[in-house]
Design an enzyme around this catalytic site. Structure first.
Site, PDB file in Angstrom:
ATOM      1  N   ARG A  12       6.195   0.932   5.508  1.00  0.00           N
ATOM      2  CA  ARG A  12       6.926   0.740   4.245  1.00  0.00           C
ATOM      3  C   ARG A  12       6.727   1.945   3.315  1.00  0.00           C
ATOM      4  O   ARG A  12       7.642   2.719   3.065  1.00  0.00           O
ATOM      5  CB  ARG A  12       6.445  -0.556   3.550  1.00  0.00           C
ATOM      6  CG  ARG A  12       7.400  -1.054   2.460  1.00  0.00           C
ATOM      7  CD  ARG A  12       7.236  -0.430   1.089  1.00  0.00           C
ATOM      8  NE  ARG A  12       5.891  -0.651   0.514  1.00  0.00           N
ATOM      9  CZ  ARG A  12       5.469  -0.040  -0.572  1.00  0.00           C
ATOM     10  NH1 ARG A  12       6.238   0.823  -1.215  1.00  0.00           N
ATOM     11  NH2 ARG A  12       4.239  -0.262  -1.016  1.00  0.00           N
ATOM     12  N   HIS A 198      -5.850   2.504  -3.409  1.00  0.00           N
ATOM     13  CA  HIS A 198      -4.719   3.166  -2.743  1.00  0.00           C
ATOM     14  C   HIS A 198      -4.697   4.618  -3.234  1.00  0.00           C
ATOM     15  O   HIS A 198      -4.142   4.923  -4.282  1.00  0.00           O
ATOM     16  CB  HIS A 198      -3.436   2.415  -3.137  1.00  0.00           C
ATOM     17  CG  HIS A 198      -2.176   2.926  -2.517  1.00  0.00           C
ATOM     18  ND1 HIS A 198      -1.423   2.186  -1.624  1.00  0.00           N
ATOM     19  CD2 HIS A 198      -1.506   4.087  -2.674  1.00  0.00           C
ATOM     20  CE1 HIS A 198      -0.360   2.886  -1.263  1.00  0.00           C
ATOM     21  NE2 HIS A 198      -0.370   4.043  -1.891  1.00  0.00           N
ATOM     22  N   HIS A 200      -4.093   8.831  -2.898  1.00  0.00           N
ATOM     23  CA  HIS A 200      -3.289   9.892  -2.293  1.00  0.00           C
ATOM     24  C   HIS A 200      -4.143  11.150  -2.213  1.00  0.00           C
ATOM     25  O   HIS A 200      -4.953  11.411  -3.102  1.00  0.00           O
ATOM     26  CB  HIS A 200      -2.034  10.156  -3.135  1.00  0.00           C
ATOM     27  CG  HIS A 200      -0.960   9.131  -2.924  1.00  0.00           C
ATOM     28  ND1 HIS A 200       0.371   9.418  -3.012  1.00  0.00           N
ATOM     29  CD2 HIS A 200      -1.035   7.814  -2.607  1.00  0.00           C
ATOM     30  CE1 HIS A 200       1.070   8.330  -2.765  1.00  0.00           C
ATOM     31  NE2 HIS A 200       0.250   7.333  -2.524  1.00  0.00           N
ATOM     32  N   CYS A 231       5.095   9.469  -2.899  1.00  0.00           N
ATOM     33  CA  CYS A 231       5.801   8.681  -3.914  1.00  0.00           C
ATOM     34  C   CYS A 231       7.134   9.344  -4.221  1.00  0.00           C
ATOM     35  O   CYS A 231       7.171  10.457  -4.707  1.00  0.00           O
ATOM     36  CB  CYS A 231       4.988   8.572  -5.186  1.00  0.00           C
ATOM     37  SG  CYS A 231       5.919   7.720  -6.479  1.00  0.00           S
ATOM     38  N   ASN A 240       0.038  10.402   0.884  1.00  0.00           N
ATOM     39  CA  ASN A 240      -0.745   9.197   1.100  1.00  0.00           C
ATOM     40  C   ASN A 240      -1.988   9.565   1.886  1.00  0.00           C
ATOM     41  O   ASN A 240      -1.935  10.367   2.818  1.00  0.00           O
ATOM     42  CB  ASN A 240       0.059   8.214   1.964  1.00  0.00           C
ATOM     43  CG  ASN A 240       0.761   7.142   1.154  1.00  0.00           C
ATOM     44  OD1 ASN A 240       0.157   6.538   0.288  1.00  0.00           O
ATOM     45  ND2 ASN A 240       2.030   6.928   1.439  1.00  0.00           N
TER      46      ASN A 240
END
Lengths: 300, 300
Positions: A12, A198, A200, A231, A240
């Site tokens: 995703r 999360h 990056h 993003c 990521n």
């Protein structure tokens, strides 16, 4: 031995940033490979309008192809997306907001408060597992630094309206360990087990942040195999945290992940072939260089 | 505010791994730009035989072109190299060994003990500043994991025979913070100010290791602008920690470096143009993407 929990977001969060169309069958194969590598929790796609994110427009075709037994989630951006998810029997859903209205306005055309108004009824109605993403936890590309207290207040509100876990995202990849510590201080009254980080790796700080979060007692991390994605709304913010880099780090630090690093490193290769570019996971690139070097030696 | 010390190694450790010949004038310009960016300590080149490392064969032409006022060092691999360095008035010299004889044998065709025998008289004779590199501090690509005690013993010996500082190198970029801690435990009786950490970001762990070393009280780090270089003897091991990534991290953590990050990011661009490839410093790549994005916005 200590175990960490990895939530794999490449199908995703990774693919939504890729313009080259990836066939549904290749996505299904990717998810099969990720499962075979040992990943259980996978965010599969988004029930977003195909007009907004054409890459994820095949979620209804993809969902029935998923192998049995995984913990699959999908992003539901609105009531219509939620209805479509329900029709397919999706039990784990994710919703999205950010710590900065400047960011959500550019991104989903509503303020943070409006985004909560949008998914409050969804979280109330849904009986399965509910994840909430909070973007720009350290800094917003439009509004600058974010106060940890603001993130904490938002997280409290998300738990109050029904989120089962919150994924805290350094969306543009600017944060460093002292910022992890500061945010931790602001959210330490919340249940650590319901907090997922999360990160990056846009500026090379992701693993340092993971190390700090581990030290502070957190055990759950989002990551994207091969380093897929970034993003799309914060241009220039690639990166990521690659699942391979997270797994390598965890294993070397003596933590278990349940993941087979070799199988994982191979899982995304067909996708990168379709995309026509190499992976960005450093561990994968290092392994590839070692393999090439051994081939050269063998020829000598 | 806490200050860290950066030893810039791109002209030597970076360029020695690049096959495309870089003209002497471009090297001199690079060093001028690095100085203008605020870097004072720079390892300029090596007095190695041009047969071994053609890229650094111009050290005698380069040395007189250096701008005044910097703290410039050069690697001296043997007595002959040292004589050449002395003839040019080089006051800061570096010598090279490793924690693993399997590595030095493949690399400089002698055991660790033999390498010490080689440079012992040089360290004894030289009156200026003397740096000693210790490679493969965590793991050797041929002999596997290295015992921290072995590194500690070697470091003690290097200090005894006259080294003023020791650069501890994770040459193949495999280490993680717990390994930094373990090695720290083994060398904690040595003077921290004389220990420099030399990390590679091959597997994304360099900044996490820097963070741990800072926490343990160390303040000196080698880095290579633009991420130039790696280790030519450990194939596949790219990824010197980029100075830009180190500086970004340090500033964001509230430490001072004396370095202007924008000037630094521009310093290596002419070199990468000659090499025909982009830099690998993540901070530089992120800045480039942001700049491109702003150009696109301006055109809309």
């Amino acid at each position: 031995m200590d175990q960490i929990r990895i939530i794999e977001v490449s199908p995703r969060d990774g693919l939504q940033n890729e313009k080259v169309p990836v066939p549904t069958s290749a996505k299904a194969s990717l998810i099969v490979s990720l499962r075979e590598a040992g990943l259980e929790e996978i965010e599969v796609s988004s029930f977003v309008s195909p007009k907004w994110v054409p890459q994820l427009g095949d979620v209804s075709e993809l969902w029935p192809l998923l192998p049995d037994g995984g913990l699959y989630s999908a992003l539901v951006p609105n009531a219509r997306g939620y209805e479509n998810a329900r029709a397919l029997g999706v039990s784990r859903i994710s919703v999205f907001t950010a710590a900065s209205s400047a960011f959500t306005l550019k991104n989903i055309n509503m303020t943070v408060a409006e985004s909560l108004d949008g998914f409050r009824p969804i979280l109330k109605e849904h009986e399965g597992f509910k994840r909430a993403y909070v973007s720009t936890i350290f800094e917003c590309p439009y509004a600058g630094r974010i106060e940890p207290a603001a993130v904490a207040k938002l997280a409290e509100e998300l738990f109050e309206i029904g989120a089962d876990e919150i994924s805290l995202g350094d969306t543009i990849g600017v944060g460093t360990p002292s910022e992890v510590t500061q945010l931790h201080e602001a959210i330490r009254h919340l249940d650590h087990q319901k907090i997922v980080w999360h990160f990056h790796d846009t500026r090379g700080t992701a693993i340092a942040n993971v190390a700090k979060a581990l030290e502070l007692g957190y055990r759950s991390f989002d990551a994207s195999a091969g380093g897929l994605g970034g993003c799309p709304y914060a241009k220039g913010a690639g990166g990521n945290l690659a699942t391979e880099d997270l797994v390598y780090f965890a294993h070397r630090e003596g933590l278990t992940t349940g993941v087979d690093l070799l199988k994982l490193s191979q899982a995304t290769l067909p996708i990168f072939e379709i995309l026509g570019r190499p992976p960005t996971a450093k561990v994968q690139l290092a392994a590839l260089a070692e393999w090439r070097s051994s081939q050269e030696s063998a020829q000598q």
